[in-house]
Design a protein around this motif. Sequence first.
Motif, PDB file in Angstrom:
ATOM      1  N   PRO A  81       0.621  -1.131  -0.141  1.00  0.00           N
ATOM      2  CA  PRO A  81       0.057  -0.077  -0.005  1.00  0.00           C
ATOM      3  C   PRO A  81       0.972   1.323  -0.044  1.00  0.00           C
ATOM      4  CG  PRO A  81      -0.964  -1.719   1.404  1.00  0.00           C
ATOM      5  CD  PRO A  81       0.305  -1.967   1.069  1.00  0.00           C
ATOM      6  N   SER A  82       1.916   1.170   0.935  1.00  0.00           N
ATOM      7  CA  SER A  82       2.737   2.456   0.965  1.00  0.00           C
ATOM      8  C   SER A  82       3.431   2.639  -0.543  1.00  0.00           C
ATOM      9  CB  SER A  82       3.894   2.315   1.796  1.00  0.00           C
ATOM     10  OG  SER A  82       4.646   1.098   1.679  1.00  0.00           O
ATOM     11  N   LYS A  83       3.809   1.651  -1.468  1.00  0.00           N
ATOM     12  CA  LYS A  83       4.417   2.031  -2.768  1.00  0.00           C
ATOM     13  C   LYS A  83       3.216   2.495  -3.732  1.00  0.00           C
ATOM     14  CE  LYS A  83       7.085  -1.099  -4.361  1.00  0.00           C
ATOM     15  NZ  LYS A  83       7.509  -2.417  -4.862  1.00  0.00           N
ATOM     16  N   GLU A  84       2.070   1.905  -3.478  1.00  0.00           N
ATOM     17  CA  GLU A  84       0.902   2.641  -4.136  1.00  0.00           C
ATOM     18  C   GLU A  84       0.645   4.109  -4.093  1.00  0.00           C
ATOM     19  OE1 GLU A  84      -2.325  -0.133  -3.568  1.00  0.00           O
ATOM     20  OE2 GLU A  84      -1.691  -1.608  -5.160  1.00  0.00           O
ATOM     21  N   GLU A  85       0.518   4.100  -2.698  1.00  0.00           N
ATOM     22  CA  GLU A  85       0.383   5.642  -2.442  1.00  0.00           C
ATOM     23  C   GLU A  85       1.504   6.751  -2.995  1.00  0.00           C
ATOM     24  OE1 GLU A  85      -1.905   5.121   1.994  1.00  0.00           O
ATOM     25  OE2 GLU A  85       0.003   5.139   1.934  1.00  0.00           O
ATOM     26  N   ILE A  86       2.745   6.350  -2.752  1.00  0.00           N
ATOM     27  CA  ILE A  86       3.781   7.139  -3.256  1.00  0.00           C
ATOM     28  C   ILE A  86       3.678   7.491  -5.008  1.00  0.00           C
ATOM     29  CG2 ILE A  86       6.315   7.061  -3.625  1.00  0.00           C
ATOM     30  CD1 ILE A  86       6.533   5.692  -0.881  1.00  0.00           C
ATOM     31  N   GLU A  87       3.328   5.980  -5.683  1.00  0.00           N
ATOM     32  CA  GLU A  87       3.195   6.242  -7.010  1.00  0.00           C
ATOM     33  C   GLU A  87       2.037   7.087  -7.450  1.00  0.00           C
ATOM     34  OE1 GLU A  87       2.972   2.219  -8.106  1.00  0.00           O
ATOM     35  OE2 GLU A  87       5.287   1.882  -8.242  1.00  0.00           O
ATOM     36  N   GLU A  88       0.909   6.985  -6.578  1.00  0.00           N
ATOM     37  CA  GLU A  88      -0.224   7.814  -6.774  1.00  0.00           C
ATOM     38  C   GLU A  88      -0.095   9.315  -6.537  1.00  0.00           C
ATOM     39  OE1 GLU A  88      -4.685   8.305  -4.953  1.00  0.00           O
ATOM     40  OE2 GLU A  88      -3.620   6.726  -4.565  1.00  0.00           O
ATOM     41  N   MET A  89       0.892   9.603  -5.492  1.00  0.00           N
ATOM     42  CA  MET A  89       1.208  10.962  -5.193  1.00  0.00           C
ATOM     43  C   MET A  89       2.123  11.683  -6.268  1.00  0.00           C
ATOM     44  SD  MET A  89       3.383  12.684  -1.909  1.00  0.00           S
ATOM     45  CE  MET A  89       4.656  11.549  -2.446  1.00  0.00           C
ATOM     46  N   ILE A  90       3.115  10.727  -6.680  1.00  0.00           N
ATOM     47  CA  ILE A  90       3.712  11.194  -7.853  1.00  0.00           C
ATOM     48  C   ILE A  90       2.859  11.558  -9.013  1.00  0.00           C
ATOM     49  CG2 ILE A  90       5.814  10.503  -9.577  1.00  0.00           C
ATOM     50  CD1 ILE A  90       6.807   8.722  -7.407  1.00  0.00           C
ATOM     51  N   ALA A  91       1.968  10.905  -9.390  1.00  0.00           N
ATOM     52  CA  ALA A  91       1.152  10.915 -10.647  1.00  0.00           C
ATOM     53  C   ALA A  91       0.281  12.335 -10.498  1.00  0.00           C
ATOM     54  CB  ALA A  91       0.290   9.812 -10.837  1.00  0.00           C
ATOM     55  N   GLN A  92      -0.279  12.547  -9.302  1.00  0.00           N
ATOM     56  CA  GLN A  92      -0.812  13.619  -8.816  1.00  0.00           C
ATOM     57  C   GLN A  92       0.061  14.941  -8.844  1.00  0.00           C
ATOM     58  OE1 GLN A  92      -2.478  12.723  -5.077  1.00  0.00           O
ATOM     59  NE2 GLN A  92      -4.017  11.986  -5.646  1.00  0.00           N
ATOM     60  N   VAL A  93       1.144  14.940  -8.560  1.00  0.00           N
ATOM     61  CA  VAL A  93       2.133  15.989  -8.647  1.00  0.00           C
ATOM     62  C   VAL A  93       2.566  16.369 -10.088  1.00  0.00           C
ATOM     63  CG1 VAL A  93       4.526  16.704  -8.258  1.00  0.00           C
ATOM     64  CG2 VAL A  93       3.107  15.594  -6.362  1.00  0.00           C
ATOM     65  N   ASN A  94       2.766  15.363 -10.903  1.00  0.00           N
ATOM     66  CA  ASN A  94       3.131  15.507 -12.464  1.00  0.00           C
ATOM     67  C   ASN A  94       1.761  16.386 -13.130  1.00  0.00           C
ATOM     68  OD1 ASN A  94       5.505  14.246 -12.512  1.00  0.00           O
ATOM     69  ND2 ASN A  94       4.626  12.518 -12.797  1.00  0.00           N
ATOM     70  N   VAL A  95       0.525  16.014 -12.732  1.00  0.00           N
ATOM     71  CA  VAL A  95      -0.483  16.645 -13.126  1.00  0.00           C
ATOM     72  C   VAL A  95      -0.639  18.184 -12.967  1.00  0.00           C
ATOM     73  CG1 VAL A  95      -3.141  16.859 -13.179  1.00  0.00           C
ATOM     74  CG2 VAL A  95      -1.836  14.548 -13.553  1.00  0.00           C
ATOM     75  N   VAL A  96      -0.326  18.305 -11.594  1.00  0.00           N
ATOM     76  CA  VAL A  96      -0.337  19.588 -11.033  1.00  0.00           C
ATOM     77  C   VAL A  96       0.715  20.608 -11.542  1.00  0.00           C
ATOM     78  CG1 VAL A  96      -0.457  21.283  -8.778  1.00  0.00           C
ATOM     79  CG2 VAL A  96      -1.694  18.932  -8.885  1.00  0.00           C
ATOM     80  N   LEU A  97       1.877  20.168 -11.800  1.00  0.00           N
ATOM     81  CA  LEU A  97       2.873  20.759 -12.196  1.00  0.00           C
ATOM     82  C   LEU A  97       2.741  21.368 -13.456  1.00  0.00           C
ATOM     83  CD1 LEU A  97       6.093  18.303 -11.052  1.00  0.00           C
ATOM     84  CD2 LEU A  97       5.655  20.703 -10.571  1.00  0.00           C
ATOM     85  N   GLN A  98       1.845  20.798 -14.319  1.00  0.00           N
ATOM     86  CA  GLN A  98       1.653  21.165 -15.610  1.00  0.00           C
ATOM     87  C   GLN A  98       0.894  22.559 -15.689  1.00  0.00           C
ATOM     88  OE1 GLN A  98      -0.060  18.401 -18.312  1.00  0.00           O
ATOM     89  NE2 GLN A  98       0.453  16.876 -16.803  1.00  0.00           N
ATOM     90  N   PHE A  99       0.490  23.054 -14.585  1.00  0.00           N
ATOM     91  CA  PHE A  99      -0.486  24.223 -14.236  1.00  0.00           C
ATOM     92  C   PHE A  99       0.077  25.002 -13.531  1.00  0.00           C
ATOM     93  CE2 PHE A  99      -3.275  20.646 -15.559  1.00  0.00           C
ATOM     94  CZ  PHE A  99      -4.255  21.111 -16.439  1.00  0.00           C
ATOM     95  N   MET A 100       1.534  25.075 -13.022  1.00  0.00           N
ATOM     96  CA  MET A 100       1.961  25.891 -12.171  1.00  0.00           C
ATOM     97  C   MET A 100       3.127  26.711 -12.757  1.00  0.00           C
ATOM     98  SD  MET A 100       2.013  24.137  -8.329  1.00  0.00           S
ATOM     99  CE  MET A 100       2.269  25.210  -7.386  1.00  0.00           C
ATOM    100  N   ASP A 101       3.438  27.662 -12.644  1.00  0.00           N
ATOM    101  CA  ASP A 101       4.568  28.506 -13.322  1.00  0.00           C
ATOM    102  C   ASP A 101       5.956  28.033 -12.435  1.00  0.00           C
ATOM    103  OD1 ASP A 101       5.041  30.237 -10.878  1.00  0.00           O
ATOM    104  OD2 ASP A 101       3.455  31.053 -11.452  1.00  0.00           O
ATOM    105  N   LYS A 102       6.984  28.087 -13.159  1.00  0.00           N
ATOM    106  CA  LYS A 102       8.272  27.571 -12.623  1.00  0.00           C
ATOM    107  C   LYS A 102       8.836  28.113 -11.382  1.00  0.00           C
ATOM    108  CE  LYS A 102      10.308  26.588 -17.162  1.00  0.00           C
ATOM    109  NZ  LYS A 102      11.658  26.859 -18.078  1.00  0.00           N
ATOM    110  N   GLN A 103       8.258  29.276 -11.034  1.00  0.00           N
ATOM    111  CA  GLN A 103       8.660  29.955  -9.658  1.00  0.00           C
ATOM    112  C   GLN A 103       8.093  29.225  -8.682  1.00  0.00           C
ATOM    113  OE1 GLN A 103       7.704  33.886  -9.521  1.00  0.00           O
ATOM    114  NE2 GLN A 103       8.295  34.319  -7.164  1.00  0.00           N
ATOM    115  N   ASN A 104       6.828  28.629  -8.827  1.00  0.00           N
ATOM    116  CA  ASN A 104       6.206  27.843  -7.667  1.00  0.00           C
ATOM    117  C   ASN A 104       6.343  26.213  -7.668  1.00  0.00           C
ATOM    118  OD1 ASN A 104       5.091  30.265  -6.629  1.00  0.00           O
ATOM    119  ND2 ASN A 104       3.461  30.255  -8.125  1.00  0.00           N
ATOM    120  N   GLN A 105       7.144  25.725  -8.609  1.00  0.00           N
ATOM    121  CA  GLN A 105       7.139  24.494  -8.796  1.00  0.00           C
ATOM    122  C   GLN A 105       8.137  23.740  -8.064  1.00  0.00           C
ATOM    123  OE1 GLN A 105       7.706  23.569 -13.147  1.00  0.00           O
ATOM    124  NE2 GLN A 105       5.776  24.020 -13.662  1.00  0.00           N
TER     125      GLN A 105
END
Length: 419
Positions: free
Chosen positions: A9-33
């Motif tokens: 479960p811990s691995k699944e949660e980490i992978e899920e978090m990475i996927a969420q971060v990748n999505v959010v990064l697309q909508f943030m400017d470099k200064q806030n990344q």
Amino acid sequence: MAENGKKLPSKEEIEEMIAQVNVVLQFMDKQNQKELLQIKANAEKILRVFNAIHFCNHILDARGLHFIGDEPIDVVFEVEDKIRKGLIDEAEDTLVSYYRTDFEVRYIRLVRLPNYELRKDIIEKAHAHFLQGDYISCVPLVLMMADGAANDVLPKGIFAEGTDMEIWNCVGTEYGIVDYLKSFTQSRKMTRGDEITIPYRNGILHGRDTGYGTEKVALKAWALLFNICDLIINKKNSVQEKKKYDEQQEKKQEDRARFAKDPLGEFLRLVCKLQQLSTWVPIKKPEEWLDEMSYQDISRYKKHSVGWTFHTFMDNWKNGRYAMLLDAMESTSMSHKKMKNDFMKNIKNLKIHTYEVIAIHEAKSSLTFIISIDIRDYGKKEICIPVFARDDRGEGVCCAGAYSWIIGNSFIDIVNSII
């Protein structure tokens, strides 16, 4: 034993978090990344540690060594690097050297073993023999203690054929520990005097192997006892951790249902929360917080505000309403019945006459109240009580977006430090 390829479960949660971060990064400017990229890098490093442990254990189990999962990251990576280069003996020596360096720390932790008091004298004698370099006397005692401790929690003990120890969400047992245990239980039907590198349980305790008196064999025997101790504790704690995980999964199902109903709104909510954290600035100066929060009259504060939460908590403590203190704290802090009982026992001995807020420190998602309290039988003490911001779903949020507040579970440690 865990199924081959089954994810923790811990691995699944980490992978899920990475996927969420990748999505959010697309909508943030470099200064806030920057902060999100650091979170992603840390998560990826943890995944790499998991994979390295599995890879190393596949090789090292046959040599009487096994990573449980609480070893230093740099040791794991160093061992992995040497194995990948084909330097198996050197990799083994690196892990053995770690047990030598960390020996006393792990030895102290053996007090957590079941029925430790009954085994204390024997363990201490084994420890003394080890420090004196008398490995011939040390190793049999350690093997007996490993066998006995495991017998207290496993029906057939640790050395019975096919014995395994499956522990929920433990990286060291994700693929089982059968191969590791087999390295100690190899059949030794002939008497041998040549030097061995593994503490063969049958050969040593039955007098068939006489060439075991080396530091390496002794350290591997101690490592087995240390690992059994850690596994027993992890197995005990895993019950509560599994319960907590199941509760989190239920909440995730609710979150997914909300996302399916309003995907755009939920996504914008997440982006807004991350942007608030990445662009955080204090709401008030420390002296402004102190001026506002120094009043103890609860009626001055809006219900569920930080001032109302903190002073209600202190009023309950002052007037002996101890059960209400638990309700105001993070629920994860009271998952263990013994912890709850110990806390209630200790807090009842800390009867406060007066308290005064002397300073307040604001962080991104919390306020820490530094207070002076006058406790009966203990006199005046200065302590810190953190109060964390929560949104309307009970999730962490920056102070500016707080819907309610909750007392941090470090209050338990504060209470225990006074008693």
